[in-house]
Design a protein around this motif. Structure first.
Motif, mmCIF file in Angstrom:
data_model
loop_
_atom_site.group_PDB
_atom_site.id
_atom_site.type_symbol
_atom_site.label_atom_id
_atom_site.label_comp_id
_atom_site.label_asym_id
_atom_site.label_seq_id
_atom_site.Cartn_x
_atom_site.Cartn_y
_atom_site.Cartn_z
ATOM 1 N N PRO A 37 -1.137 -0.239 8.063
ATOM 2 C CA PRO A 37 -0.646 1.080 8.464
ATOM 3 C C PRO A 37 -1.688 2.193 8.353
ATOM 4 N N SER A 38 -2.723 1.995 7.555
ATOM 5 C CA SER A 38 -3.718 3.058 7.365
ATOM 6 C C SER A 38 -4.944 2.827 8.235
ATOM 7 N N GLN A 91 -7.491 4.647 10.997
ATOM 8 C CA GLN A 91 -7.934 5.951 11.484
ATOM 9 C C GLN A 91 -9.064 5.748 12.477
ATOM 10 N N MET A 110 -11.860 10.014 5.375
ATOM 11 C CA MET A 110 -11.271 8.679 5.534
ATOM 12 C C MET A 110 -11.298 7.912 4.207
ATOM 13 N N ALA A 153 -8.723 9.253 1.831
ATOM 14 C CA ALA A 153 -7.373 8.869 2.254
ATOM 15 C C ALA A 153 -7.107 7.371 2.107
ATOM 16 N N THR A 195 -8.360 4.820 3.768
ATOM 17 C CA THR A 195 -8.211 4.160 5.057
ATOM 18 C C THR A 195 -8.571 2.687 4.898
ATOM 19 N N ARG A 196 -7.749 1.798 5.428
ATOM 20 C CA ARG A 196 -8.015 0.357 5.324
ATOM 21 C C ARG A 196 -8.803 -0.161 6.529
ATOM 22 N N THR A 202 -12.834 -1.298 2.906
ATOM 23 C CA THR A 202 -12.421 -0.817 4.219
ATOM 24 C C THR A 202 -13.108 -1.660 5.289
#
Length: 195
Positions: free
Chosen positions: A56-57, A59, A123, A126, A128-129, A161
Motif C-alpha cells: 500500500p505504500s 510513491q 519518502m 514516510a 515508503t516500501r 525500500t
C-alpha cells in the motif's frame, strides 16, 4: 531471501521486486517508461492482460521541473502529513545531505538536486516500501548524478525500500541495480534482461 513485495504479471511472465532491490526500467525514448511507472503507481489503468500486486505504500517521484510542492518550506514539505520526532527528521535530512539547509528555506529556492533529495527524504520519512522514480538524474551533472545514485542505493539498503527507476541514462545505474527491465516501444509488459 526476502519474499517479493511487488509483482507485475502478463503475457505469460512475472516480474517481481524484492525489498531493498533497485530495478532499472530501460527503453528507447517514447517507449512508455513513464506511462508504465504511472500505471504501477495507480495513476493510470493497467491495460487488459496485465496485473500488478504492490504494497500500500507506493510513491512516485515524477520528472517535473519545477517540482510540485505541497508545503511552502523545506521543513514543512519534509514532514507533510507526518509527525516524526526531531531526531528522526535530523537523521533523514543528514542521510540525504540536506542538514545544512534551514528548515524555513522556501521550496522554490531549492535547486533541482536539493529538490530531488527533499522528495526522497520525505519518502524515507514516510516509510515508503516501493518508490517509482522517473528520470531522477536527468539534467544533473555526472558527479551530482553519481552521488545521488549512491545515496538512493544506500537508502534501499538501510530501509529495505524497493525502487524502480525509469531513465535514459541507464549506464549510470548499472553497478547498483539488481534487475533490469527493458520496455520496447508499443509494448505494455517489459522484458527482464539478464543480470
Amino acid at each position: 531471501m526476502n519474499a517479493p513485495i511487488a509483482a507485475l504479471e502478463g503475457h505469460g511472465r512475472t516480474l517481481s521486486i524484492r525489498p531493498g532491490q533497485m530495478v532499472l526500467l530501460t527503453g528507447p525514448v517514447g517507449a512508455g517508461k513513464t506511462r508504465l511507472l504511472r500505471r504501477l503507481a495507480g495513476l493510470d489503468a493497467l491495460p487488459p492482460g496485465l496485473s500488478w500486486q504492490a504494497p500500500p505504500s507506493v510513491q512516485m517521484l515524477g520528472d517535473f521541473m519545477p517540482p510540485l510542492w505541497l508545503a511552502p518550506t523545506l521543513g514543512e514539505e519534509l514532514v507533510y502529513g507526518l509527525h516524526p520526532a526531531a531526531d528522526e527528521r535530523a537523521r533523514v535530512l543528514a542521510a540525504w545531505r540536506l542538514e545544512a539547509i534551514a528548515a524555513d528555506t522556501p521550496v522554490e529556492a531549492l535547486d533541482r538536486l536539493q529538490g530531488l533529495r527533499l522528495a526522497l527524504a520525505a519518502m524515507e520519512l514516510a516509510a515508503t516500501r516501493l518508490a517509482l522514480l522517473d528520470n531522477p538524474t536527468a539534467s544533473l551533472p555526472l558527479d551530482d548524478a553519481g552521488l545521488l545514485i549512491k545515496d538512493i542505493a544506500a537508502w534501499t539498503q538501510r530501509s529495505g525500500t524497493a525502487v524502480v527507476i525509469a531513465c535514459n541514462r541507464w549506464q549510470d545505474w548499472q553497478p547498483w541495480v539488481q534487475q533490469t527491465w527493458h520496455l520496447d516501444a508499443g509494448a505494455d509488459m517489459p522484458q527482464a534482461e539478464p543480470a
